[in-house]
Scaffold this motif. Structure first.
Motif, PDB file in Angstrom:
ATOM      1  N   LYS A 174      55.530   9.041  34.236  1.00  0.00           N
ATOM      2  CA  LYS A 174      55.487   9.826  35.461  1.00  0.00           C
ATOM      3  C   LYS A 174      56.888   9.955  36.051  1.00  0.00           C
ATOM      4  O   LYS A 174      57.305  11.043  36.449  1.00  0.00           O
ATOM      5  N   LEU A 177      58.809  12.480  34.129  1.00  0.00           N
ATOM      6  CA  LEU A 177      58.374  13.850  34.408  1.00  0.00           C
ATOM      7  C   LEU A 177      58.847  14.301  35.787  1.00  0.00           C
ATOM      8  O   LEU A 177      59.108  15.475  36.016  1.00  0.00           O
ATOM      9  N   GLN A 178      58.930  13.341  36.718  1.00  0.00           N
ATOM     10  CA  GLN A 178      59.342  13.682  38.079  1.00  0.00           C
ATOM     11  C   GLN A 178      60.848  13.841  38.223  1.00  0.00           C
ATOM     12  O   GLN A 178      61.322  14.321  39.241  1.00  0.00           O
ATOM     13  N   SER A 179      61.595  13.426  37.202  1.00  0.00           N
ATOM     14  CA  SER A 179      63.052  13.520  37.323  1.00  0.00           C
ATOM     15  C   SER A 179      63.447  14.981  37.460  1.00  0.00           C
ATOM     16  O   SER A 179      62.777  15.880  36.966  1.00  0.00           O
ATOM     17  N   SER A 180      64.564  15.210  38.147  1.00  0.00           N
ATOM     18  CA  SER A 180      64.923  16.595  38.455  1.00  0.00           C
ATOM     19  C   SER A 180      65.148  17.412  37.194  1.00  0.00           C
ATOM     20  O   SER A 180      64.790  18.591  37.140  1.00  0.00           O
ATOM     21  N   THR A 183      61.701  18.145  35.436  1.00  0.00           N
ATOM     22  CA  THR A 183      60.954  19.064  36.300  1.00  0.00           C
ATOM     23  C   THR A 183      61.500  20.478  36.219  1.00  0.00           C
ATOM     24  O   THR A 183      60.747  21.440  36.095  1.00  0.00           O
ATOM     25  N   ALA A 184      62.833  20.604  36.297  1.00  0.00           N
ATOM     26  CA  ALA A 184      63.428  21.949  36.301  1.00  0.00           C
ATOM     27  C   ALA A 184      63.066  22.689  35.029  1.00  0.00           C
ATOM     28  O   ALA A 184      62.678  23.864  35.062  1.00  0.00           O
ATOM     29  N   LEU A 187      59.261  23.433  34.962  1.00  0.00           N
ATOM     30  CA  LEU A 187      58.963  24.494  35.930  1.00  0.00           C
ATOM     31  C   LEU A 187      59.329  25.847  35.334  1.00  0.00           C
ATOM     32  O   LEU A 187      58.566  26.820  35.424  1.00  0.00           O
ATOM     33  N   PRO A 287      69.770   7.948  33.108  1.00  0.00           N
ATOM     34  CA  PRO A 287      70.373   6.777  33.757  1.00  0.00           C
ATOM     35  C   PRO A 287      69.546   6.168  34.903  1.00  0.00           C
ATOM     36  O   PRO A 287      69.295   4.958  34.876  1.00  0.00           O
ATOM     37  N   PRO A 288      69.089   6.944  35.898  1.00  0.00           N
ATOM     38  CA  PRO A 288      68.332   6.268  36.947  1.00  0.00           C
ATOM     39  C   PRO A 288      67.019   5.667  36.457  1.00  0.00           C
ATOM     40  O   PRO A 288      66.615   4.588  36.913  1.00  0.00           O
ATOM     41  N   ARG A 291      67.963   2.446  34.771  1.00  0.00           N
ATOM     42  CA  ARG A 291      68.448   1.471  35.762  1.00  0.00           C
ATOM     43  C   ARG A 291      67.277   0.808  36.458  1.00  0.00           C
ATOM     44  O   ARG A 291      67.298  -0.398  36.712  1.00  0.00           O
ATOM     45  N   ALA A 292      66.261   1.613  36.789  1.00  0.00           N
ATOM     46  CA  ALA A 292      65.087   1.054  37.453  1.00  0.00           C
ATOM     47  C   ALA A 292      64.209   0.303  36.466  1.00  0.00           C
ATOM     48  O   ALA A 292      63.605  -0.712  36.806  1.00  0.00           O
TER      49      ALA A 292
END
Ligand SMILES: Nc1ncnc2c1ncn2[C@@H]1O[C@H](COP(=O)(O)O)[C@@H](O)[C@H]1O
Ligand SMILES: Nc1ncnc2c1ncn2[C@@H]1O[C@H](COP(=O)(O)O)[C@@H](O)[C@H]1O
Ligand SMILES: Nc1ncnc2c1ncn2[C@@H]1O[C@H](COP(=O)(O)O)[C@@H](O)[C@H]1O
Ligand code: NA
Ligand code: NA
Ligand code: NA
Lengths: 331, 104, 104, 104, 331, 331
Positions: A174, A177-180, A183-184, A187, A287-288, A291-292
């Motif tokens: 999730k 999929l939610q990463s910008s 998503t871009a 979309l 990366p984010p 990192r998480a």
């Protein structure tokens, strides 16, 4: 062979590469030049929307079952890259397993900018490819990130001797999929399939694509130069891995693409797309997420390896390499 | 006209901001203020892949006014437990005087 | 669980930020935090040619936590000597309580 | 080398920033510093129609150093009278030590 | 009737709407995608300049007296909408009069993005309209805001039993004119009339219009989804008002437009423009003006109503509705 | 003569100037309109890259020795302007020598936006010029800044009776080269010479140039109005200097250009470029370099003089003036 070298060198002269090198030189020289962060974000959004839209418009007019095998191939390559990282980089002296897994995950994941750099060069080289093949992006990106995070969690649980608590996979998917970036692109694909965005595509996304790509290449180049310092602080093995891995991953995926080419009608150009997204390493969404997902891994190691060396190698070596091979095969 | 309250300041990686805010709210604080920040410290890891050349402020500074020291300590403790090992983050605290008619 | 440290705040023209940071590091501080800021003061000179109409924050606020008063005073002194005559800049200092396990 | 001054901090809706600054100047302060900020509080109303999805920092943090407590109290009082009823805003104050050669 | 429904549905498939819905879906799914604030500001500036320039170029070659009656109509509609809000929404149980007035003011004011969304769809539908009709924007926008603020002040003065101090109207008009949205459009109109901006218009503002509009629609959609939460905190009446009001206001203004059509040669397309700017509710200039002018009104109520429901209804329902009606009338 | 006045007036009606004046009016009226800082930065980057690319592409196909004399002329003019400032402005009552030197340095340096405003107007007027002539920018810019800083340092050392410590020139040149404006233009030149950026140039940089230039003119206009207040705080001599100096510097450089025209084949259009870059005063790279190099000079004086008056005079008077002269000479 000399044919191949000639083709390879011609690719090296493409403006894309010139802008990338320009960015590296400018930053190395200590210039104050800085593209504002909001422009960078807009450009990546723009490029991924454009790629998504054109893939979506293509899918609208194509047989959706065709994508099944290539998508499966992308997934398997993405997962394999993580394990390759664990069992090569991770076995080297002084390399922490979690750092190796995070690096493998990032190199398994996909770079929107590398993909954006590839497509116009395929077009210039007149190599046909399935227009939907850019939609393979998330099929390699997400499994690679998920695998890296899950394997790292299992490894840490075992190492710390804790009662093995189950790692939840859905939240990781999730978040990807939610990463910008993802998503871009999705979309764009959805809008391409469901609406008729041709007027917007032809008047805006298509004509401005090469220009924004050129500017993004400058940014990527400046960034690579900047991150070099960070990479110097970690073990040299990361730099060596970052140089070799994109090429190895590219050949692996190109092989998979050729097999699918034999089985179904998947084009050679499509195999090049598969090879280059494998060769690329994620610069926006990865990366984010990592990192998480693997907080104890050292981001200087994996982001440094990817941005300072991995991306330049993917763009400057792997794109011309696989386009050169495809051109040779077409003769 | 005034009341003594505690001001807790947290400076850390931007990537943590949502998580820290969640934790602050869960602890029962009445509010918080966020600033984009940059900086360097002893750990100084970068957590995003966003271009650093574009002078991104990759840290965040979060300030929480609390009516009691206990609440501030609880938030500090929660942050320390969760994030000190793996992330770049510092916290500090001091007393300030707030207008009495705002409840903290 | 906590230690008394000094927090030195410097607010000045953005153009000085790299130089001030260099000076802070040279003095031996373990870190610093930067915020973009705007403002007016008694001197209030502008240092860039960038459009002010676009609400550029043309100041910078730099905060340094130091373990000793001496270190903070040294930084203040260096800044005063170098920049007070020609630039818009102020500094002030106060004590805060930081978590003991971070070294300042 | 130093003087005790008061630091008054105001955190409130961005839409008020020009009005607050006017009021600070009218009260006779020698300067102020502004930071873009975000946050939530007990009232937490939004005042602009600008997209929140784009992470706009819709608050502003204004800091005023004053030589006397009276001046700070006057500013606080003016703000309280004018804005507390209808807007999201908080204020607090503490003492800091400033370099003596700057007049506040 | 079935003709009308067919036309209506065709309008629903326009890309504009697709991008709006895309934004809603993306934000509802919790995506990290965010268009930077500075890009949003630039896009609204760009779109309003473009609309202003084309209106100004048109006015340069037209009879300026033609605009008199439509502008008067726009003014009256803008003022009427505020009173409609006061005497419908304001009479409902639990609704504060000031909140109703502020909401009425915002719905009477005009949305640049809705106007921008309308014009290319009028073009695609081949419905002719006076090129200057976009310049009706401030004639409805400012009177609505001024009326709402003045009526609210008078109401509050009476209620608090204070000696009635006169409300100053000029500062409110000035603030509206100084707002970034109105300034951008009027600057465009002035440059269109006084200079010869055709080269810039044709090379820049016109070709990029559809693309930036599409991106703005994504932003508006994301914003609508986000504001929903805020709207949930206030009385449900605001949501109901926000759904019905744009349609009612649209029909009111369309009627006024038809009357002017009978009297002068004002086109049916012009009446559609009048209807849609009435249906729209302000998203840029209105909120801060109202916040400053009626500080005791709850912004979550009026901004939430406008952004979360009013704007999507104006774009997704009112634009296709009035274009459909105009097409039917043209047969 | 009446011919010349006619040509001059026609230039005054160009859209570039209209947008500049529009910006001045808007800001004077106190509008909230603000173009975000990041957009401003991107636009200046874009324009300078475009100018650099087209110069670079031109140089690729030209004889590099041609540039030698014009570059030398640019250098000498840049240096001369500083001394003119010192011995005219600096001799006026109440003017500090360092302030005069800094102002002279800024007016000797070059404005990318003025240069960008010039080129399309030369094109519209069908005045041929060497495509590489934009590359004269740094040859005038850097020497002017270096001279101002070095002379100010020498002056201050003498005045303070200190043992004359040698001023280092290389760091000043390096800082100028590292500034974002000079970097952007030189990066464009280098990419134009070394790679084949024609596809990007034709699809992106060239078509969008006029539009971004128009927006930059609005920003420059708003900025000029804003800085007026600052200029009012300093001696009126700065305002008077700022009005006259661009014209004088322009004629000086135009004269130099004509001499080179006689000696080599340097075009009259090239002499206009030389004149206008001399007339322009730096708005991006100059101010921070001077602030760091002559810290005791008052930035309100030199930036105010340049931005509030110098740039509008260069764009609104000097560009049409020298184009008019060139057109007259061509008859
Ligand atoms: N001595 C210090 N003074 C001010 N800010 C600091 C200091 N040390 C660390 N910080 C801030 O806290 C962040 C995290 O610090 P660290 O965990 O030490 O890497 C840094 O990026 C700085 O913004
Ligand atoms: N009294 C004050 N309170 C808060 N900030 C101040 C004050 N005076 C100056 N400043 C800040 O310090 C900067 C430099 O001040 P100055 O050197 O007085 O021009 C200003 O631009 C403000 O941001
Ligand atoms: N307890 C708190 N700690 C820190 N900041 C706060 C606190 N309460 C409120 N604020 C800030 O003050 C603003 C206005 O608060 P309020 O008037 O309570 O809505 C909020 O948006 C926050 O930025
Ligand atoms: Na990959
Ligand atoms: Na309306
Ligand atoms: Na010059």
């Amino acid at each position: 062979m000399s044919d191949f070298i000639e083709l390879f060198i011609k690719q090296l002269q493409s403006p894309t590469l010139g802008f990338l090198i320009g960015g590296i030189v400018v930053a190395s020289f200590g210039s104050q030049l800085a593209i504002p962060d909001s422009i960078y974000r807009f450009i990546t959004f723009f490029l991924l929307m454009k790629i998504g839209l054109s893939a979506g418009i293509a899918i609208r007019n194509s047989n959706p079952t065709e994508i099944f095998l290539p998508a499966l191939g992308a997934m398997l390559v993405g997962i394999a890259i993580v394990f390759i990282g664990q069992y090569t980089l991770g076995r080297l002296p002084g390399i922490k397993t979690t750092d190796a897994l995070a690096t493998g995950g990032l190199f398994g994941a996909v770079s929107g900018s590398t993909l954006a750099a590839l497509l116009p060069q395929l077009d210039s080289a007149n190599i046909p490819y399935e227009a939907w093949s850019a939609a393979l992006y998330p099929f390699m990106d997400i499994p690679a990130l998920v695998t890296a995070i899950v394997v790292a969690s299992v490894y840490l649980t075992k190492k710390n001797g804790e009662a093995s608590e189950k790692v939840e996979i859905w939240p990781i998917i999730k978040e990807s999929l939610q990463s910008s970036a993802v998503t871009a692109m999705l979309l764009g694909v959805a809008l391409g399939i469901l609406t008729k965005p041709e007027s917007v595509y032809e008047s805006f996304f298509n004509p401005l694509f090469r220009g924004f790509l050129a500017i993004l290449m400058i940014i990527m180049g400046m960034e690579a130069a900047q991150r070099m310092n960070e990479l110097r602080k970690v073990a040299q093995w990361f730099a060596i891995y970052a140089f070799i891995a994109p090429i190895v991953h590219g050949f692996l995926a190109f092989g998979v693409g050729l097999i699918i080419h034999k089985i179904t009608g998947f084009s050679i150009g499509g195999a090049v797309v598969l090879a280059v997204i494998a060769a690329s390493s994620s610069d926006i969404s990865g990366p984010p997420t990592l990192r998480a997902g693997i907080p104890s891994a050292n981001p200087s190691a994996y982001i440094g390896a990817s941005t300072a060396i991995g991306t330049p190698v993917a763009i400057a070596i792997c794109i011309p390499l696989f386009i050169g091979i495809a051109e040779m095969m077409a003769r | 006209m005034s009341q003594q309250v505690w001001k807790l300041v947290i400076v850390g990686e931007e990537i943590l901001s949502k998580k820290i805010i969640k934790l602050i709210k869960a602890a029962g604080a009445t509010g918080y203020t966020v600033n984009a920040a940059g900086g360097e410290g002893s750990r100084n890891v970068r957590s995003t892949g966003d271009p650093s050349v574009s002078h991104t402020l990759s840290n965040v500074k979060i300030e929480v006014l609390t009516g009691t020291r206990e609440l501030a300590d609880k938030i500090t403790h929660d942050i320390a437990t969760k994030f000190y090992a793996d992330y770049s983050i510092i916290t500090y605290i001091y007393q300030v005087e707030a207008l009495r008619d705002h409840k903290f």
